[in-house]
Write an enzyme that holds these catalytic residues in place. Structure first.
Site, mmCIF file in Angstrom:
data_model
loop_
_atom_site.group_PDB
_atom_site.id
_atom_site.type_symbol
_atom_site.label_atom_id
_atom_site.label_comp_id
_atom_site.label_asym_id
_atom_site.label_seq_id
_atom_site.Cartn_x
_atom_site.Cartn_y
_atom_site.Cartn_z
ATOM 1 C CE LYS A 1 -3.699 -2.355 2.542
ATOM 2 N NZ LYS A 1 -4.690 -2.238 3.642
ATOM 3 C CE1 TYR B 1 -8.983 -3.925 0.878
ATOM 4 C CE2 TYR B 1 -8.672 -1.637 0.234
ATOM 5 C CZ TYR B 1 -8.165 -2.817 0.756
ATOM 6 O OH TYR B 1 -6.855 -2.876 1.169
ATOM 7 C CG PHE C 1 -13.572 2.348 7.553
ATOM 8 C CD1 PHE C 1 -12.889 1.733 6.514
ATOM 9 C CD2 PHE C 1 -14.333 1.550 8.403
ATOM 10 C CE1 PHE C 1 -12.970 0.364 6.307
ATOM 11 C CE2 PHE C 1 -14.423 0.176 8.204
ATOM 12 C CZ PHE C 1 -13.746 -0.415 7.149
ATOM 13 N NE ARG D 1 -6.383 -12.631 5.372
ATOM 14 C CZ ARG D 1 -6.928 -11.418 5.223
ATOM 15 N NH1 ARG D 1 -6.720 -10.723 4.104
ATOM 16 N NH2 ARG D 1 -7.665 -10.888 6.162
ATOM 17 N NE ARG E 1 -2.203 -5.926 7.272
ATOM 18 C CZ ARG E 1 -3.341 -6.459 6.838
ATOM 19 N NH1 ARG E 1 -3.961 -7.373 7.571
ATOM 20 N NH2 ARG E 1 -3.867 -6.081 5.686
ATOM 21 C CG ASN F 1 -3.480 -2.549 7.101
ATOM 22 O OD1 ASN F 1 -3.299 -2.154 5.951
ATOM 23 N ND2 ASN F 1 -4.551 -3.220 7.468
ATOM 24 C CG HIS G 1 -4.990 -6.353 -0.345
ATOM 25 N ND1 HIS G 1 -6.235 -6.467 0.233
ATOM 26 C CD2 HIS G 1 -4.979 -7.217 -1.391
ATOM 27 C CE1 HIS G 1 -6.949 -7.356 -0.461
ATOM 28 N NE2 HIS G 1 -6.214 -7.816 -1.443
ATOM 29 C CD GLU H 1 -8.336 -9.583 -3.614
ATOM 30 O OE1 GLU H 1 -7.164 -9.934 -3.323
ATOM 31 O OE2 GLU H 1 -9.241 -9.447 -2.764
#
Ligand code: DAT
Ligand code: MG
Length: 153
Positions: free
Chosen positions: A9, A49, A57, A85, A102, A112, A115, A126
């Protein structure tokens, strides 16, 4: 063999974490299949997302995700989706275990760092969002023999 989608990110790019994050994925034994630096727009953030579009948010999340280029990647390996993950840790870095990316490198849920896909289905969706099949490489790693019992044989 499984593929998963990983994206560094804007905070990862700005904080010069690219090398460290890629190193964690490589150390785990995952194989890099594709990589591309892109600058997201709001439309693609909504596609990444879809489950968060209605959350309060979301506008902040979208503004963050378009604030700098990002690095999109495909990584392959046995159980790659779940393994990645685990490597990332909980969504909220305050709750992520030490030893996770993270948990070790971030403080806020709004920043964070990385992704990754949460299921094989989402991984496929994705990956398709960012890469054409011609952009993903199928190859043997020549270092693979050095993971064997008797590499010199
Ligand atoms: P993950 O990134 O662990 O898959 P997610 O898909 O639920 O988590 O959310 C996507 C991103 O949205 C997450 O990495 C950071 C942001 N986010 C999630 N929940 C949030 C919250 N409660 N407040 C602010 N940002 C949030
Ligand atoms: Mg998610």
């Amino acid at each position: 063999m499984e593929d998963t989608f990983v994206l560094i990110k804007p905070d990862g790019i700005q904080r010069s974490m690219v090398g460290r994050i890629i190193q964690r994925l490589e150390e785990k034994g995952l194989q890099l299949r594709a990589m591309k630096m892109v600058w997201l727009d709001k439309e693609i953030v909504e596609e990444l997302y879809p489950h968060l579009k209605e959350r309060e948010f979301f506008p902040r999340l979208a503004n963050f995700m378009i604030s700098s280029p990002v690095l999109a990647m495909v990584w392959r390996g046995e159980g790659a989706v779940a393994a990645t993950r685990k490597l990332l840790g909980s969504t909220d870095p305050q709750k992520a275990e030490n030893g996770t990316i993270r948990g070790d490198l971030a403080l806020a849920v709004g920043a964070n760092l990385v992704h990754c896909s949460d299921s094989e289905e989402n991984a496929a969706r994705e990956i398709e969002l960012f890469f054409s099949p011609e952009e993903m490489w199928d190859y043997e790693k020549s270092t693979e023999i050095w993971l064997r019992e008797e590499p010199w044989q």
